[in-house]
Design a protein around this motif. Structure first.
Motif, PDB file in Angstrom:
ATOM      1  N   ALA A  23     -24.184  27.612  15.017  1.00 55.11           N
ATOM      2  CA  ALA A  23     -22.844  28.514  14.325  1.00 55.11           C
ATOM      3  C   ALA A  23     -22.099  27.581  13.889  1.00 55.11           C
ATOM      4  O   ALA A  23     -21.726  27.546  12.700  1.00 55.11           O
ATOM      5  N   GLY A  24     -21.446  26.612  14.811  1.00 53.60           N
ATOM      6  CA  GLY A  24     -20.460  25.703  14.462  1.00 53.60           C
ATOM      7  C   GLY A  24     -20.660  24.537  13.576  1.00 53.60           C
ATOM      8  O   GLY A  24     -19.892  24.418  12.460  1.00 53.60           O
ATOM      9  N   HIS A  26     -22.932  25.470  11.167  1.00 49.01           N
ATOM     10  CA  HIS A  26     -23.032  26.063   9.725  1.00 49.01           C
ATOM     11  C   HIS A  26     -21.631  26.185   9.075  1.00 49.01           C
ATOM     12  O   HIS A  26     -21.308  26.048   8.052  1.00 49.01           O
ATOM     13  N   ARG A  27     -20.578  26.694  10.184  1.00 49.79           N
ATOM     14  CA  ARG A  27     -19.210  26.802   9.755  1.00 49.79           C
ATOM     15  C   ARG A  27     -18.653  25.419   9.181  1.00 49.79           C
ATOM     16  O   ARG A  27     -18.001  25.552   7.951  1.00 49.79           O
ATOM     17  N   ASP A  28     -19.160  24.366   9.488  1.00 52.56           N
ATOM     18  CA  ASP A  28     -18.720  23.156   9.128  1.00 52.56           C
ATOM     19  C   ASP A  28     -19.304  22.734   7.669  1.00 52.56           C
ATOM     20  O   ASP A  28     -18.433  22.324   6.792  1.00 52.56           O
ATOM     21  N   VAL A  30     -20.325  25.003   5.399  1.00 52.38           N
ATOM     22  CA  VAL A  30     -19.452  25.823   4.612  1.00 52.38           C
ATOM     23  C   VAL A  30     -17.994  25.324   4.233  1.00 52.38           C
ATOM     24  O   VAL A  30     -17.719  25.172   2.839  1.00 52.38           O
ATOM     25  N   ALA A  31     -17.370  24.675   5.154  1.00 51.01           N
ATOM     26  CA  ALA A  31     -16.205  24.210   5.037  1.00 51.01           C
ATOM     27  C   ALA A  31     -16.234  22.967   4.059  1.00 51.01           C
ATOM     28  O   ALA A  31     -15.207  22.762   3.242  1.00 51.01           O
ATOM     29  N   ASP A  34     -16.943  24.114   0.489  1.00 52.18           N
ATOM     30  CA  ASP A  34     -15.302  24.441  -0.001  1.00 52.18           C
ATOM     31  C   ASP A  34     -14.740  23.232  -0.315  1.00 52.18           C
ATOM     32  O   ASP A  34     -14.227  23.125  -1.412  1.00 52.18           O
ATOM     33  N   PRO A  46     -23.270  25.510   0.308  1.00 53.67           N
ATOM     34  CA  PRO A  46     -23.670  24.650   1.413  1.00 53.67           C
ATOM     35  C   PRO A  46     -24.928  24.299   1.514  1.00 53.67           C
ATOM     36  O   PRO A  46     -25.148  23.254   2.071  1.00 53.67           O
TER      37      PRO A  46
END
Length: 86
Positions: A23-24, A26-28, A30-31, A34, A46
């Motif tokens: 999950a971490g 994936h968040r990175d 996505v960031a 962006d 992403p």
């Protein structure tokens, strides 16, 4: 903002690959998408980042590059076996 390592993402014929990301990570991802979208003024998915990121990583890995190089051929003549008496 510092310059990102990835530039615009070119559209290419993909090969489908299914992976599970923590999950971490994936968040990175996505960031990063962006941030790249803001830098290039183009929307970036992403999922489109994975291949260029992997290519960049592999290209920068000196150990991998040297492992992929074929072994140098020896310039020394190979010893010849003497003919056998029949």
């Amino acid at each position: 903002m510092p310059k990102l390592k990835l530039g615009p993402i070119l559209d290419d014929r993909p090969v489908k690959l299914t992976v599970e990301l923590p999950a971490g990570l994936h968040r990175d991802l996505v960031a990063y998408a962006d941030a790249l979208s803001r830098e290039t003024s183009q929307p970036v998915e992403p999922t489109k980042l994975v291949a260029p990121m992997m290519a960049s990583f592999l290209a920068s890995d000196r150990g991998f590059r040297s492992a992929r190089k074929p072994a140098p051929k020896s310039r020394m003549p190979q010893p010849q076996t003497p003919p056998r008496d029949l």
